[in-house]
Write an enzyme that holds these catalytic residues in place. Structure first.
Site, PDB file in Angstrom:
ATOM      1  N   TRP A 102       0.825  -1.204   0.000  1.00 60.78           N
ATOM      2  CA  TRP A 102       0.000   0.000   0.000  1.00 60.78           C
ATOM      3  C   TRP A 102       0.862   1.259   0.000  1.00 60.78           C
ATOM      4  O   TRP A 102       0.520   2.254  -0.639  1.00 60.78           O
ATOM      5  CB  TRP A 102      -0.969  -0.026   1.182  1.00 60.78           C
ATOM      6  N   ASP A 169      -0.733   6.743   6.744  1.00 59.01           N
ATOM      7  CA  ASP A 169      -1.804   5.798   6.444  1.00 59.01           C
ATOM      8  C   ASP A 169      -1.880   4.824   7.618  1.00 59.01           C
ATOM      9  O   ASP A 169      -1.006   3.979   7.797  1.00 59.01           O
ATOM     10  CB  ASP A 169      -1.490   5.065   5.140  1.00 59.01           C
ATOM     11  N   LYS A 193     -11.081  -2.049   9.164  1.00 65.81           N
ATOM     12  CA  LYS A 193     -10.190  -2.819  10.023  1.00 65.81           C
ATOM     13  C   LYS A 193     -10.635  -2.674  11.487  1.00 65.81           C
ATOM     14  O   LYS A 193     -11.115  -3.612  12.081  1.00 65.81           O
ATOM     15  CB  LYS A 193      -8.739  -2.336   9.865  1.00 65.81           C
TER      16      LYS A 193
END
Length: 363
Positions: A102, A169, A193
């Site tokens: 990511w 992030d 999440k």
């Protein structure tokens, strides 16, 4: 039998969130309307949005410190684009730490906006550790990092001291551990999440860093426009935001981030201790960088995989296979996963050891 959900995301949420969300789908706030059909401009939902945004700042310790919390669309992947759009100066550059898939995707997007300096990378080692020796250019528009790497099971334990804005992030470890969140100028995270179902993205941004890029920003990608519209520039993801509010309320009632951190550390310690003790298994991430959210591990002998897979499935475990780029297994231990579920996995690992030893003796 209840499943022990180790899915990496969308993932486990608190049972009370499922129950309250289910009730809201049938009848929200005794309105005889479903949360799925009410107007996002209604008094009932505006109250949800306001409380969710306020609770984010409260839990992170950012109240009254110049931050705004937004619930947006597009997942963290859209933030890979929105961050450079809003923060990279038209003639400037940005610094990125490459610690996983990511992070690498974020770097690819940033390169379309200007000079993108990768200050450190563990890509050559299949992202099995967090780079330590790197420096952030003092003339960068910002420094971007990914706090937890879901696929590879690594987590940043410290963050650099720098005079440029720090962007993070935190999609897979937001609200899971105590940090000085005021050290970050912008935090973003997909909801799926530790917050709620997929469909909402949290952005927490210090307002003073905005409006300095010198570039045109399309309206839907402009943080300032979303702030001015109080996170309702367009129709928000009503149900995911409501479920996120319920999860934030659950976390606050539990004692906040400090309380859940103790539980998360206990879960991680229990599982990693077994990975290190059991001769049938080995971890894939550098020990000092192991994630408390995502434990990645392999069997030393793949011939034991059919038996192990059968055993953990029969024990009611779900979502354990690792990502294809790492292989093996990945136990995602997000906030709502109880310690008891980790004990079930550890017991299965011990049972496998006994079974293998017995087969060796009988052979």
């Amino acid at each position: 039998m209840k499943k022990h959900n180790y899915s990496a995301g969308p993932c486990i949420l608190p049972q009370e969130v499922f129950e309250k969300s289910a009730q809201a789908i049938l009848n929200f706030n005794n309105s005889d309307l479903s949360i799925l059909e009410i107007s996002h401009r209604s008094k009932d939902f505006v109250a949800v949005m306001d409380e969710a945004r306020a609770l984010v700042l409260e839990l992170l310790g950012l109240e009254g410190k110049g931050y705004q919390a937004l619930f947006l669309h597009g997942g963290a992947s859209l933030e890979f684009l929105m961050v450079p759009y809003n923060l990279m100066k038209a003639d400037g550059k940005a610094a990125y730490l490459d610690t996983g898939t990511w992070a690498n995707n974020a770097i690819k997007e940033a390169k379309h906006f200007g000079e993108t300096v990768v200050v450190g990378s563990s890509k050559e080692q299949n992202y099995n550790h967090i780079p330590k020796e790197y420096s952030v250019p003092s003339d960068a528009s910002y420094f971007h990092c990914t706090s937890n790497n879901t696929i590879f099971g690594t987590q940043m334990k410290s963050f650099p001291d720098t005079n440029v804005p720090v962007i993070c992030d935190m999609s897979s470890d937001i609200f899971s551990r105590t940090l000085d969140f005021s050290k970050f100028d912008l935090i973003y995270a997909g909801a799926q999440k530790n917050m709620g179902p997929a469909g909402a993205t949290l952005v927490v941004v210090k307002e003073e860093i905005l409006g300095k890029s010198g570039r045109y920003i399309p309206s839907m990608l402009d943080y300032q426009k979303h702030i001015a519209a109080e996170s309702m520039y367009n129709t928000p993801a009503v149900f995911p935001i409501y479920a996120s509010l319920l999860t934030l309320q659950w976390l606050k009632n539990l004692g906040g981030i400090a309380a859940i951190e103790k539980i998360n550390e206990a879960k991680a310690e229990l599982l990693y201790a077994e990975i290190d003790r059991n001769p049938l298994f080995k971890g894939t991430a550098a020990v000092e960088d192991r994630s408390i959210m995502n434990a990645t591990f392999l069997l030393n002998d793949e011939s034991h995989a059919p038996l192990f897979d059968k055993m953990w499935k029969e024990a009611g475990i779900s979502g354990l296979p690792g990502h294809r780029s790492v292989g093996g297994y990945r136990a995602s231990m997000y906030n709502a996963l109880p310690l008891e579920s980790v004990q079930v996995l550890v017991d299965v690992m011990k049972q496998l050891e006994v079974a293998v030893n017995e087969s060796v003796i009988t052979a």
